[in-house]
Write a protein that holds these residues in place. Structure first.
Motif, PDB file in Angstrom:
ATOM      1  N   THR A  19      -9.736 -87.981 -37.677  1.00 52.86           N
ATOM      2  CA  THR A  19      -9.001 -86.958 -36.948  1.00 52.86           C
ATOM      3  C   THR A  19      -9.910 -85.739 -36.830  1.00 52.86           C
ATOM      4  O   THR A  19     -11.059 -85.768 -37.260  1.00 52.86           O
ATOM      5  N   SER A  20      -9.370 -84.661 -36.217  1.00 48.18           N
ATOM      6  CA  SER A  20     -10.229 -83.525 -35.887  1.00 48.18           C
ATOM      7  C   SER A  20     -10.279 -82.449 -36.958  1.00 48.18           C
ATOM      8  O   SER A  20     -11.163 -81.595 -36.945  1.00 48.18           O
ATOM      9  N   GLY A  37     -19.194 -85.451 -24.077  1.00 43.48           N
ATOM     10  CA  GLY A  37     -20.053 -86.311 -24.870  1.00 43.48           C
ATOM     11  C   GLY A  37     -19.277 -87.392 -25.596  1.00 43.48           C
ATOM     12  O   GLY A  37     -19.863 -88.376 -26.058  1.00 43.48           O
ATOM     13  N   VAL A  38     -17.976 -87.205 -25.708  1.00 40.45           N
ATOM     14  CA  VAL A  38     -17.102 -88.196 -26.343  1.00 40.45           C
ATOM     15  C   VAL A  38     -16.114 -88.766 -25.324  1.00 40.45           C
ATOM     16  O   VAL A  38     -15.898 -89.978 -25.250  1.00 40.45           O
ATOM     17  N   LEU A 179     -19.764 -88.230 -32.503  1.00 42.49           N
ATOM     18  CA  LEU A 179     -19.149 -86.946 -32.817  1.00 42.49           C
ATOM     19  C   LEU A 179     -19.297 -86.664 -34.302  1.00 42.49           C
ATOM     20  O   LEU A 179     -19.126 -87.566 -35.137  1.00 42.49           O
ATOM     21  N   LEU A 180     -19.613 -85.421 -34.644  1.00 40.15           N
ATOM     22  CA  LEU A 180     -19.613 -84.950 -36.023  1.00 40.15           C
ATOM     23  C   LEU A 180     -18.435 -83.989 -36.192  1.00 40.15           C
ATOM     24  O   LEU A 180     -18.279 -83.048 -35.417  1.00 40.15           O
ATOM     25  N   LYS A 184     -14.163 -81.038 -45.716  1.00 38.08           N
ATOM     26  CA  LYS A 184     -13.896 -81.876 -46.881  1.00 38.08           C
ATOM     27  C   LYS A 184     -12.445 -82.331 -46.944  1.00 38.08           C
ATOM     28  O   LYS A 184     -12.134 -83.335 -47.592  1.00 38.08           O
ATOM     29  N   ASP A 185     -11.536 -81.624 -46.263  1.00 35.88           N
ATOM     30  CA  ASP A 185     -10.123 -81.988 -46.287  1.00 35.88           C
ATOM     31  C   ASP A 185      -9.687 -82.752 -45.041  1.00 35.88           C
ATOM     32  O   ASP A 185      -8.508 -83.081 -44.895  1.00 35.88           O
ATOM     33  N   THR A 186     -10.628 -83.029 -44.148  1.00 37.58           N
ATOM     34  CA  THR A 186     -10.307 -83.794 -42.949  1.00 37.58           C
ATOM     35  C   THR A 186     -10.226 -85.274 -43.292  1.00 37.58           C
ATOM     36  O   THR A 186     -11.104 -85.810 -43.967  1.00 37.58           O
TER      37      THR A 186
END
Length: 228
Positions: A19-20, A37-38, A179-180, A184-186
């Motif tokens: 997810t984002s 790009g995605v 995509l990057l 840390k909570d994603t």
């Protein structure tokens, strides 16, 4: 094998995020198709999704995030059946009605005795109640009571973590978007509790690569068998 053959089929970023960000407002299905790009290649994932198993397992939280509670009665019938794990609940009566109008069969798995599905009398709606969630028992029941022989799993990171630790995955089919995301909570492909000692290494699962496929627009598809 009593349980169905399972495949974890997911879209993720290069750094493993599904997810984002850390908010229910953010969702890869909604967000990533807007990113330059995605967006040019993301349709390949949805094309592949159409070729997955006729039984699919997901969570009520994911159903809520993708807007199932806001959809009207479907105008066409799908040959696909869903298993939805939903305790809070995240699905309301409108969402359940939409899913039942669209799907061949809907199975709600819940620990909630007050789930709104209990108030609905629909021919293709079933409820599996569990005092405490037991994924292994669920898979056994799907095989024995619903004749499910193959199951695609598309749930969130925490539920995927449960299935990993209980050795419930047979195959992985992962589409990687260029995509990057970070954070840390994603939510990532597989979350849940981490192991904390070397005597828990048996809870990890090694895999054998079946296919690595370069798709268009810098997308990649990886298919693995999970070794037992």
């Amino acid at each position: 094998m009593k349980r169905p053959i399972t495949t974890l089929f997911m879209l993720m970023s290069i750094d493993g995020k599904i997810t984002s960000g850390d908010s229910d407002e953010l969702d890869s299905d909604k967000d990533w198709k807007t990113i330059v790009g995605v967006k040019e290649g993301i349709g390949q994932y949805y094309d592949l999704e159409q070729c997955t198993d006729l039984w699919s397992l997901n969570s009520g939280r994911v159903m809520e995030k993708v807007g199932m509670n806001d959809k009207a009665v479907a105008q066409f019938k799908s040959p696909v059946s869903f298993v939805i794990i939903d305790n809070k609940p995240h699905l309301n009566e409108k969402g359940i009605l939409h899913l039942c109008s669209w799907l061949k069969q809907l199975v709600i798995v819940t620990t909630n005795k007050n789930h709104p599905a209990y108030a609905m009398n629909l021919d293709n709606l079933s409820i599996l109640y569990q005092e405490k969630f037991d994924g292994e028992k669920l898979l056994d029941e799907l095989a024995s009571n619903y004749k499910v022989d193959r199951l695609t799993i598309q749930s969130g990171g925490s539920m995927n973590g449960y299935f990993l630790r209980h050795k419930c995955f047979d195959y992985l089919d992962i589409v990687i978007a260029p995509l990057l995301v970070g954070g840390k909570d994603t939510t990532s492909l597989i979350d849940g509790e981490s192991i904390t000692s070397s005597n828990q290494l048996h809870l990890l699962s090694s895999c054998r690569l079946i296919e690595a496929q370069t798709l268009e627009n810098s997308f990649v598809r990886l298919r693995y068998e999970v070794l037992k």
